[in-house]
Design a protein around this motif. Structure first.
Motif, mmCIF file in Angstrom:
data_model
loop_
_atom_site.group_PDB
_atom_site.id
_atom_site.type_symbol
_atom_site.label_atom_id
_atom_site.label_comp_id
_atom_site.label_asym_id
_atom_site.label_seq_id
_atom_site.Cartn_x
_atom_site.Cartn_y
_atom_site.Cartn_z
ATOM 1 N N ARG A 9 39.125 51.503 68.715
ATOM 2 C CA ARG A 9 40.044 51.161 67.730
ATOM 3 C C ARG A 9 41.430 51.558 68.222
ATOM 4 N NH1 ARG A 9 37.268 50.644 62.853
ATOM 5 N NH2 ARG A 9 35.197 51.025 62.875
ATOM 6 N N SER A 11 45.933 50.331 66.535
ATOM 7 C CA SER A 11 46.677 49.613 65.648
ATOM 8 C C SER A 11 47.698 48.952 66.211
ATOM 9 C CB SER A 11 47.184 50.485 64.561
ATOM 10 O OG SER A 11 46.180 51.282 63.725
ATOM 11 N N HIS A 31 47.423 44.705 62.476
ATOM 12 C CA HIS A 31 46.034 44.927 62.353
ATOM 13 C C HIS A 31 45.773 46.463 62.626
ATOM 14 C CE1 HIS A 31 45.679 40.424 61.457
ATOM 15 N NE2 HIS A 31 46.259 40.078 62.479
ATOM 16 N N ASN A 32 44.491 46.709 62.367
ATOM 17 C CA ASN A 32 43.857 47.797 62.690
ATOM 18 C C ASN A 32 42.562 47.237 63.474
ATOM 19 O OD1 ASN A 32 45.359 50.145 61.514
ATOM 20 N ND2 ASN A 32 44.384 49.294 59.849
ATOM 21 N N ASP A 70 47.907 50.949 71.412
ATOM 22 C CA ASP A 70 48.073 51.593 70.124
ATOM 23 C C ASP A 70 49.505 51.677 69.839
ATOM 24 O OD1 ASP A 70 46.797 52.838 67.823
ATOM 25 O OD2 ASP A 70 47.523 54.642 68.673
#
Length: 129
Positions: A9, A11, A31-32, A70
């Protein structure tokens, strides 16, 4: 064929080009993201412990994601590539398949209900795939 997957994940922001006037994705937004790497091997190609790849080996990808993607603006990171989910999936595969030759697909999600998957076509004449 056996496959493993691992989810990552980050962002980030982006702004898409070449859209009709007024399209919301043409505006700066974020967006994430969720990225899933899929690695595959035939049963006879598993490592001695029986792994397609040790999940711990994928920590290099997580470190790279944290440092490179990120909280970044993806238009700057992808350098000339329109950062759609489809293009991000393909871009990630191209950058990581040398490190992980077992990499068979990359999935990218911008929202909980949407996914883009890049799975390269088998080489011409390769009947094993």
């Amino acid at each position: 064929m056996l496959s493993i997957t691992k989810e990552f994940r980050f962002s980030a922001s982006h702004q898409l080009d070449h859209l009709r006037s007024g399209h919301p994705c043409g505006r700066l937004h974020g967006h994430n993201y969720v990225v899933v790497l899929e690695l595959s091997a035939a049963p006879e190609d598993l490592s001695l412990p029986g792994f397609v790849r040790d999940y711990g080996d994928l920590s290099a990808f997580q470190k790279w994601v944290d440092e490179t993607l990120d909280h970044r603006h993806l238009n700057d990171v992808l350098d000339g590539v329109n950062p759609s989910a489809e293009n991000i999936a393909m871009w990630l595969h191209e950058r990581w398949v040398k490190e992980f030759p077992e990499l068979t697909a990359v999935r990218v999600s911008e929202t909980p209900k949407t996914w883009a998957t890049y799975r390269p076509s088998p080489a011409l004449g390769d009947a094993s795939l």
